[in-house]
Motif scaffolding. Structure first.
Motif, mmCIF file in Angstrom:
data_model
loop_
_atom_site.group_PDB
_atom_site.id
_atom_site.type_symbol
_atom_site.label_atom_id
_atom_site.label_comp_id
_atom_site.label_asym_id
_atom_site.label_seq_id
_atom_site.Cartn_x
_atom_site.Cartn_y
_atom_site.Cartn_z
ATOM 1 N N ASN A 169 0.974 -1.138 -0.217
ATOM 2 C CA ASN A 169 -0.009 0.175 -0.043
ATOM 3 C C ASN A 169 0.775 1.272 -0.082
ATOM 4 O OD1 ASN A 169 -1.761 1.950 0.546
ATOM 5 N ND2 ASN A 169 -2.287 1.442 2.582
ATOM 6 N N PRO A 170 0.912 2.150 -1.039
ATOM 7 C CA PRO A 170 -0.116 2.267 -1.960
ATOM 8 C C PRO A 170 -0.286 1.905 -3.231
ATOM 9 C CG PRO A 170 1.191 4.007 -2.071
ATOM 10 C CD PRO A 170 1.915 3.240 -0.920
ATOM 11 N N THR A 171 0.938 0.974 -3.659
ATOM 12 C CA THR A 171 1.120 0.528 -5.201
ATOM 13 C C THR A 171 0.521 -0.713 -5.592
ATOM 14 O OG1 THR A 171 3.325 -0.346 -4.842
ATOM 15 C CG2 THR A 171 3.331 2.221 -4.982
ATOM 16 N N GLY A 172 0.353 -1.501 -4.581
ATOM 17 C CA GLY A 172 -0.231 -3.042 -5.213
ATOM 18 C C GLY A 172 0.799 -3.790 -5.656
ATOM 19 N N ALA A 173 2.398 -3.221 -5.535
ATOM 20 C CA ALA A 173 3.505 -4.076 -5.916
ATOM 21 C C ALA A 173 3.769 -5.233 -4.718
ATOM 22 C CB ALA A 173 4.728 -3.435 -5.772
#
Length: 379
Positions: A169-173
């Motif tokens: 969180n926040p990128t979804g990686a």
């Protein structure tokens, strides 16, 4: 009366700001990470039953014993790690609390903690309120991978901990096995702790295996691993999570916990202890949420935004560099006011406000909500 603030540079979180703006302008809120669909009716009924059956008084400080046993069973089934329910698990009022308490348990003034940006916004304040120093390392844009060579170069005698977060969180990686290899190499032979934020544990997509620290005994012995029931069961407002750590670390964790929270919401713990016996709800969660991610992607193809792929969490990031030069906060504000769609500007997740022209969208919504939001963006 004057307060010498421990957090002099901290204001209201971007989530609160954008959510308030969404209400003010009657905007669809794709900013803050919460579902707009109903949670399990069965789980709701179990909470109601716990209340009517009298489960309304304090449970054990460390969490309802039966719930901790169910969590231990789940960990062993998923990660083949037979942890001790009494000594290694503490139920907390949410995952963020678990992260804060983990840091507070180990940090002394002047310690350094490695944090990867963009970062969940509680990490750095949690570090600084304990008198420690956040050593910030930017993830590699636009893949948001960890630059392990920079991590290795940043280790000093003052390095107390590294915070990792997957799904991110926040990128979804998400982390991969190669990341675990690199992390092992860096911490081997050191006294560096790991804080592993795994609140999106089951929200992982595309057939990727979640690289939980609980899978790796050599890393687990130095780790606090933090989870959230709110993300798993679509009940973020319940604020119930837990921390898993080796007994010596958990002993220190509980010293802080007992004088801060002491005990969490009892009826919910009784309900979760029963509901956890069914693995299907959490095992099917990734597929359920991936369908929403994929549907949102298909809708967003109609817009000028450029996808930055997510492989987990509630979120997906989109670049607008191809059609606007305005700051991300300005665009997020304009979209809320003019289009009626609230997002989160990614610069908010960097202490220095790094602006890569990216907005974060939450796709954990009903299909009709996502459709209406994209319709508004296209107007």
């Amino acid at each position: 009366m004057i307060i010498h603030s421990k957090l002099p540079d901290v204001g209201t979180t971007i989530f609160t700001v954008m959510s308030q703006m969404a209400v003010e302008y009657n905007a669809i809120n794709l900013g803050q990470g919460f579902p707009d669909f109903m949670m399990s009716e069965e789980l709701i009924a179990l909470v109601n039953k716990a209340m009517t059956d009298g489960g309304n008084q304090y449970v054990h400080m460390n969490g309802l014993p039966l719930l901790r046993e169910r969590i231990a069973e789940k960990v062993e089934q998923l990660y083949h790690n037979p942890i001790h329910a009494n000594d290694c698990i503490t139920v907390t009022p949410g995952g963020t609390y678990a992260i804060y308490t983990s840091l507070t348990s180990i940090l002394q003034a002047g310690d350094e903690v490695i944090v990867f940006e963009p970062a969940y916004d509680s990490y750095i304040p949690n570090i600084e309120v304990n008198g420690a120093i956040a050593v910030r390392i930017s993830l590699q844009f636009p893949s948001y991978n960890i630059p392990w060579h920079r991590v290795k170069a940043s280790i000093t005698a003052k390095t107390k901990a590294i915070i990792i977060n997957s799904p991110h969180n926040p990128t979804g990686a998400v982390l991969h096995e190669s990341d675990i290899v690199a992390l092992r190499e860096i911490v081997a032979g050191t006294n560096i702790f790991i804080i592993s934020d795994e609140v999106y544990e089951h929200l992982i997509f595309d057939g990727i295996a979640h690289q939980s620290i609980l899978r790796y005994p050599d890393l687990m012995e130095r780790s606090f691993v933090c989870f959230s029931f709110g993300k798993t069961y679509h009940c973020t407002g319940w604020k119930i999570g837990y921390c898993v750590a080796p007994a010596p670390l958990m002993k220190e964790f509980r010293k802080v916990h007992q004088f801060n929270c002491f005990s969490c919401h009892s009826p919910v713990q009784y309900a979760l202890a029963t509901y956890l016996q069914q693995p299907t709800p959490y095992l099917s969660l990734g597929g359920f949420m991936q369908q929403k991610r994929d549907y949102f992607r298909s809708l967003m193809q109609q817009t000028p935004f450029t996808l930055i792929p997510s492989h987990g969490s509630y979120f997906e990031c989109y670049s607008y560099a191809g059609f606007s030069d305005e700051p991300d906060k300005a665009l997020a504000t304009r979209l809320t006011k003019e289009k009626g769609v609230a997002t989160i500007p990614m610069s908010s997740f960097y202490k220095e406000g790094t602006d890569n022209k990216v907005l974060r969208f939450c796709f954990a919504k009903q299909a009709t909500t996502l459709e209406k939001a994209v319709e508004r963006l296209l107007q």
